[in-house]
Design a protein around this motif. Structure first.
Motif, mmCIF file in Angstrom:
data_model
loop_
_atom_site.group_PDB
_atom_site.id
_atom_site.type_symbol
_atom_site.label_atom_id
_atom_site.label_comp_id
_atom_site.label_asym_id
_atom_site.label_seq_id
_atom_site.Cartn_x
_atom_site.Cartn_y
_atom_site.Cartn_z
ATOM 1 N N PHE A 121 0.851 -1.190 0.000
ATOM 2 C CA PHE A 121 0.000 0.000 0.000
ATOM 3 C C PHE A 121 0.884 1.236 0.000
ATOM 4 N N ASP A 122 0.305 2.328 -0.459
ATOM 5 C CA ASP A 122 1.013 3.602 -0.435
ATOM 6 C C ASP A 122 0.791 4.244 0.925
ATOM 7 N N VAL A 123 1.875 4.536 1.620
ATOM 8 C CA VAL A 123 1.756 5.198 2.916
ATOM 9 C C VAL A 123 1.244 6.616 2.697
ATOM 10 N N VAL A 124 0.170 6.941 3.394
ATOM 11 C CA VAL A 124 -0.399 8.282 3.382
ATOM 12 C C VAL A 124 -0.498 8.711 4.840
ATOM 13 N N ILE A 125 0.392 9.606 5.238
ATOM 14 C CA ILE A 125 0.486 10.016 6.633
ATOM 15 C C ILE A 125 -0.543 11.091 6.951
ATOM 16 N N GLN A 126 -1.242 10.913 8.081
ATOM 17 C CA GLN A 126 -2.105 11.960 8.607
ATOM 18 C C GLN A 126 -1.188 12.906 9.390
ATOM 19 N N GLU A 127 -0.794 13.996 8.742
ATOM 20 C CA GLU A 127 0.276 14.846 9.255
ATOM 21 C C GLU A 127 -0.021 15.483 10.606
ATOM 22 N N ALA A 128 -1.282 15.633 10.966
ATOM 23 C CA ALA A 128 -1.612 16.212 12.270
ATOM 24 C C ALA A 128 -1.215 15.277 13.413
ATOM 25 N N GLU A 129 -1.130 13.977 13.139
ATOM 26 C CA GLU A 129 -0.843 13.001 14.189
ATOM 27 C C GLU A 129 0.474 12.255 14.006
ATOM 28 N N VAL A 130 0.899 12.058 12.764
ATOM 29 C CA VAL A 130 2.049 11.197 12.461
ATOM 30 C C VAL A 130 3.076 11.979 11.657
ATOM 31 N N VAL A 131 4.356 11.865 12.042
ATOM 32 C CA VAL A 131 5.416 12.539 11.288
ATOM 33 C C VAL A 131 6.314 11.560 10.543
ATOM 34 N N GLU A 132 6.233 10.277 10.896
ATOM 35 C CA GLU A 132 7.091 9.282 10.248
ATOM 36 C C GLU A 132 6.460 7.903 10.371
ATOM 37 N N VAL A 133 6.679 7.075 9.351
ATOM 38 C CA VAL A 133 6.264 5.670 9.363
ATOM 39 C C VAL A 133 7.490 4.851 8.994
ATOM 40 N N PHE A 134 7.725 3.770 9.731
ATOM 41 C CA PHE A 134 8.856 2.908 9.419
ATOM 42 C C PHE A 134 8.527 1.475 9.826
ATOM 43 N N GLN A 135 9.292 0.549 9.267
ATOM 44 C CA GLN A 135 9.121 -0.864 9.573
ATOM 45 C C GLN A 135 10.382 -1.399 10.246
ATOM 46 N N VAL A 136 10.163 -2.348 11.148
ATOM 47 C CA VAL A 136 11.283 -3.010 11.821
ATOM 48 C C VAL A 136 11.106 -4.510 11.619
ATOM 49 N N PRO A 137 12.110 -5.202 11.071
ATOM 50 C CA PRO A 137 11.998 -6.657 10.952
ATOM 51 C C PRO A 137 11.768 -7.302 12.316
ATOM 52 N N VAL A 138 10.852 -8.251 12.371
ATOM 53 C CA VAL A 138 10.560 -8.950 13.620
ATOM 54 C C VAL A 138 11.842 -9.564 14.181
ATOM 55 N N GLU A 139 12.679 -10.096 13.312
ATOM 56 C CA GLU A 139 13.943 -10.701 13.778
ATOM 57 C C GLU A 139 14.817 -9.696 14.517
ATOM 58 N N ASP A 140 14.828 -8.440 14.073
ATOM 59 C CA ASP A 140 15.617 -7.416 14.765
ATOM 60 C C ASP A 140 15.069 -7.164 16.167
ATOM 61 N N LEU A 141 13.748 -7.202 16.302
ATOM 62 C CA LEU A 141 13.128 -6.987 17.607
ATOM 63 C C LEU A 141 13.423 -8.133 18.570
ATOM 64 N N LEU A 142 13.714 -9.311 18.011
ATOM 65 C CA LEU A 142 14.026 -10.487 18.821
ATOM 66 C C LEU A 142 15.507 -10.574 19.206
ATOM 67 N N ASP A 143 16.302 -9.615 18.749
ATOM 68 C CA ASP A 143 17.723 -9.591 19.079
ATOM 69 C C ASP A 143 17.881 -9.627 20.604
ATOM 70 N N PRO A 144 18.813 -10.413 21.121
ATOM 71 C CA PRO A 144 18.976 -10.526 22.580
ATOM 72 C C PRO A 144 19.254 -9.211 23.305
ATOM 73 N N VAL A 145 19.702 -8.167 22.607
ATOM 74 C CA VAL A 145 19.909 -6.881 23.274
ATOM 75 C C VAL A 145 18.578 -6.207 23.609
ATOM 76 N N ASN A 146 17.500 -6.696 23.013
ATOM 77 C CA ASN A 146 16.167 -6.151 23.266
ATOM 78 C C ASN A 146 15.372 -7.078 24.163
ATOM 79 N N PRO A 147 14.531 -6.585 25.028
ATOM 80 C CA PRO A 147 14.418 -5.181 25.386
ATOM 81 C C PRO A 147 15.391 -4.803 26.492
#
Length: 190
Positions: A121-147
């Motif tokens: 989908f094309d990201v369409v930001i509602q600028e009044a509420e959101v200034v940035e959208v990004f994705q994080v790979p689930v594997e990166d979130l599972l890195d032992p340094v997190n949380p």
């Protein structure tokens, strides 16, 4: 690795595990969508950075979401908010489960939903509420340094808070709590 097979196992876990629903009518109801987006490299989670101008949780990293309106269901609210904030078409969202309710320090009772986003989908930001959208790979979130666990002072008490780091982003607070609950289930599905 959190791949398609792990996602199938996660679907089963979520289907068999009833979410804890908190009955607290003094709190305003809100919902968020934890969007899972697949690619050839695996699965990622979509996050937003909230505007600095917002009264609550300004500048923080969040999942798309917001208050329940009128007679809509929690599921409808989560999907509607994702479309309003970042442009995810409702027809592209498959809700696969609900996580346990959480209460915010700002007085909201939040129902988090996990959803698979099936089409690009094309990201369409509602600028009044959101200034940035990004994705994080689930594997990166599972890195032992997190949380990272830090203790945050609120109303003269200290509370543990989960902090996830990805590039310049620090994911914590309510989003960190919901992300931790989700990743606990992902660990079981792997």
């Amino acid at each position: 690795m959190f791949d398609d097979a792990a996602l199938q196992r996660l679907r089963g876990i979520l289907a068999q595990r009833p979410a804890i629903e908190i009955d607290a009518p003094q709190h305003r109801r809100a919902c968020v969508l934890l969007p899972l987006i697949g690619s050839g490299a695996g699965w990622s989670t979509l996050f937003t950075k909230r505007s600095e101008n917002l009264a609550a949780h300004s500048g923080q990293i969040a999942f798309p979401g917001g208050a329940v309106e009128g007679a809509e269901t929690f599921e409808q609210a989560a999907v509607r908010e994702a479309e309003e904030e970042v442009g995810i078409p409702p027809k592209n969202v498959e809700l696969i489960g609900r996580l346990d309710d959480v209460i915010t320090h700002s007085g909201f009772l939040v129902a988090p939903f996990v959803g698979v986003i099936h089409e690009p989908f094309d990201v369409v930001i509602q600028e009044a509420e959101v200034v940035e959208v990004f994705q994080v790979p689930v594997e990166d979130l599972l890195d032992p340094v997190n949380p990272e666990i830090r203790y945050i002072r609120f109303q003269n008490k200290k509370y543990p808070a989960y902090f996830y780091h990805h590039g310049p982003h620090e994911i914590w607070g309510l989003t960190g709590r919901m992300l931790k609950a989700f990743l606990d289930l992902v660990w079981v599905s792997r």
